[in-house]
Design an enzyme around this catalytic site. Structure first.
Site, PDB file in Angstrom:
ATOM      1  N   LYS A 125       0.494  -1.206   0.327  1.00 45.00           N
ATOM      2  CA  LYS A 125      -0.125  -0.328  -0.115  1.00 45.00           C
ATOM      3  C   LYS A 125       0.566   1.042  -0.014  1.00 45.00           C
ATOM      4  O   LYS A 125       1.602   1.584   1.529  1.00 45.00           O
ATOM      5  CB  LYS A 125      -0.356  -0.192   1.029  1.00 45.00           C
ATOM      6  CG  LYS A 125      -1.560  -0.747   1.718  1.00 45.00           C
ATOM      7  CD  LYS A 125      -1.826  -2.286   1.910  1.00 45.00           C
ATOM      8  CE  LYS A 125      -2.607  -3.097   2.283  1.00 45.00           C
ATOM      9  NZ  LYS A 125      -2.180  -4.199   2.149  1.00 45.00           N
ATOM     10  N   ASP A 130       3.296  13.890  -5.911  1.00 47.08           N
ATOM     11  CA  ASP A 130       4.957  15.164  -5.891  1.00 47.08           C
ATOM     12  C   ASP A 130       5.929  14.550  -5.610  1.00 47.08           C
ATOM     13  O   ASP A 130       7.091  15.477  -5.442  1.00 47.08           O
ATOM     14  CB  ASP A 130       4.028  16.690  -5.431  1.00 47.08           C
ATOM     15  CG  ASP A 130       3.356  17.281  -6.583  1.00 47.08           C
ATOM     16  OD1 ASP A 130       2.950  16.786  -7.539  1.00 47.08           O
ATOM     17  OD2 ASP A 130       2.623  18.393  -6.017  1.00 47.08           O
ATOM     18  N   HIS A 297      -7.401  -4.938  11.268  1.00 50.79           N
ATOM     19  CA  HIS A 297      -6.922  -4.901  10.081  1.00 50.79           C
ATOM     20  C   HIS A 297      -5.009  -4.761  10.413  1.00 50.79           C
ATOM     21  O   HIS A 297      -4.423  -5.147   8.860  1.00 50.79           O
ATOM     22  CB  HIS A 297      -7.303  -4.721   8.737  1.00 50.79           C
ATOM     23  CG  HIS A 297      -6.452  -5.411   7.607  1.00 50.79           C
ATOM     24  ND1 HIS A 297      -5.956  -4.806   6.648  1.00 50.79           N
ATOM     25  CD2 HIS A 297      -6.454  -6.899   7.218  1.00 50.79           C
ATOM     26  CE1 HIS A 297      -5.648  -5.271   5.198  1.00 50.79           C
ATOM     27  NE2 HIS A 297      -5.917  -6.652   6.142  1.00 50.79           N
ATOM     28  N   LYS A 299      -1.377  -3.682  11.686  1.00 48.36           N
ATOM     29  CA  LYS A 299      -0.347  -4.683  10.940  1.00 48.36           C
ATOM     30  C   LYS A 299       0.773  -3.616  11.520  1.00 48.36           C
ATOM     31  O   LYS A 299       2.008  -3.228  11.253  1.00 48.36           O
ATOM     32  CB  LYS A 299       0.319  -5.235   9.721  1.00 48.36           C
ATOM     33  CG  LYS A 299      -0.725  -5.828   9.251  1.00 48.36           C
ATOM     34  CD  LYS A 299      -1.427  -5.174   7.525  1.00 48.36           C
ATOM     35  CE  LYS A 299      -2.346  -5.166   7.323  1.00 48.36           C
ATOM     36  NZ  LYS A 299      -3.011  -6.999   6.954  1.00 48.36           N
ATOM     37  N   ASP A 304      10.833  -2.827  22.928  1.00 44.05           N
ATOM     38  CA  ASP A 304      10.639  -2.016  24.281  1.00 44.05           C
ATOM     39  C   ASP A 304      10.406  -0.706  23.562  1.00 44.05           C
ATOM     40  O   ASP A 304       9.355  -0.481  23.164  1.00 44.05           O
ATOM     41  CB  ASP A 304      12.723  -1.969  24.408  1.00 44.05           C
ATOM     42  CG  ASP A 304      13.075  -2.875  24.074  1.00 44.05           C
ATOM     43  OD1 ASP A 304      11.799  -4.268  24.986  1.00 44.05           O
ATOM     44  OD2 ASP A 304      13.708  -3.863  23.838  1.00 44.05           O
TER      45      ASP A 304
END
Length: 379
Positions: A125, A130, A297, A299, A304
């Site tokens: 994705k 520009d 959905h 991810k 730490d």
């Protein structure tokens, strides 16, 4: 080897300072932000999405692209042949008639020349406007209702600064793969600006690389952790080295480990396969949180207080070995803190699995889950 060095070795991109990173968690507002940036475009708009649907969200983004094309902006769109079937059938012809380049990535077909394998997908994705503004993360250009009654909840990032050039390079590499076209870099890579203070780098992965970049990167991050790991993913079907790494963090080094998964699913076999791993995880002392409100959905991983990973990559064999993915690694405590606040909200809206209760599930459930584990790996 340190994580930035390993990431550079895997994906060929250096860690760059001077970036501004904005976390976007509101699904509709993320679409609005992308559209607003497209409406400000003056030179080019590049979009690459696994799912670019022909629904209301896809049409709204398509309308923005057509407005940009009418202003003389060069618009290029890459849609995965399997994930974006609807967009390719319904939306692409309209966009092409408006002068927008729309390409089908990894086309499939039994009788198609040079057809790609059905299971090798471009799951990235990416949006670049520009050469200055970029987006990546987990969200597609589609309405959120993939699971009836539980719309998708995502995490995207809006980027400005030098790392946008890396997103641009990934778009152009995938465009070249489909067309063989080489562009003049001076037209697409403006002089980098120092937009913020966040150092970060991209780590692409996919079958075109010699190694499973996403898997190796995340495993290294798990071994580097000393205090706390939080992994958020919709699909968790790890291989043995990944499972060993996450369990060893808790068992061998005493690291606090949280795994955030969605209670709801859009892939039943994968959900059953995922559940077959809960025994090992719970026995290792890993806390499993099943998120209730939506289909989660998103991810991402935090290690730490130091490192955040925001990605298109699922924690499963398909993403690691078969899909083309994109991973953003961020080395900024302030971004990690912001992501930690989001993770805490997940915990508050999740059911935490209890090891004793889980072990009492019916034998039939165990059989189905273990069978699905074999089937999911095969499929």
């Amino acid at each position: 080897m340190c994580i930035p060095g390993l990431a550079r070795q895997l994906g060929d991109f250096d860690a760059l300072a001077g970036n501004q990173i904005e976390l976007l968690v509101d699904y509709a507002k993320t679409i609005d932000r992308v559209i607003a940036d497209i409406d400000l475009a003056r030179r080019h708009v590049h979009l690459l999405f696994y799912i670019f649907a022909g629904d209301e969200s896809g049409q709204r983004v398509g309308d923005a692209l057509m407005r940009a094309a009418n202003r003389g902006v060069q618009c290029r769109v890459l849609m995965d042949a399997v994930g974006s079937v609807g967009g390719l059938q319904r939306l692409a012809p309209v966009l092409r008639s408006a002068g927008i380049e729309v390409l089908e990535m990894l086309p499939v077909g039994l009788f198609r020349r040079n057809a790609a394998r059905f299971d090798l997908r471009n799951h990235r994705k990416i949006a670049v406007i520009d050469g200055i503004t970029g987006y990546t993360g987990s969200q597609n250009i589609a309405n959120p209702e993939f699971v009836r009654g539980y719309p998708n909840e995502e995490l995207m990032v809006r980027l400005t600064g030098p790392v946008v050039a890396q997103l641009q390079a990934m778009f152009l590499a995938d465009h070249y793969f489909e067309t063989g076209t080489v562009f003049n870099p001076g037209d697409l890579f403006p002089d980098p600006i120092q937009a913020g203070k966040s150092p970060c780098q991209l780590v692409p992965s996919g079958p075109g690389y010699l190694r499973e970049n996403g898997r190796e990167l995340i495993i290294a991050m798990l071994y580097a952790a000393r205090q706390r790991i939080v992994v958020t993913t919709p699909y968790f079907v790890p291989d043995e080295p990944f499972l060993h790494a996450i369990c060893a963090a808790r068992l061998r080094r005493g690291v606090e480990v949280h795994l955030v998964l969605s209670m709801h699913a859009n892939q039943i076999i994968t959900q059953f396969a995922q559940r077959s791993y809960y025994d090992d995880l719970l026995e290792a002392g890993i806390e499993i949180h099943l998120y209730r409100p939506h289909f989660l959905h998103a991810k991402h991983v935090t290690i730490d207080d130091e490192i955040a990973l925001i990605a298109s990559t699922n924690m499963d064999i398909r993403s690691f070995a078969l899909n083309a993915e994109i991973n953003l690694v961020v080395y900024d405590r302030s971004v990690v803190r912001e992501l930690r606040r989001l993770q805490e909200s997940y915990f508050a809206n999740s059911e935490r699995l209890n090891v004793a209760a889980w072990k009492k599930r019916p034998l039939a459930h165990k059989v189905v889950q273990n069978t699905a584990r074999l089937m999911d790996s095969f499929l």
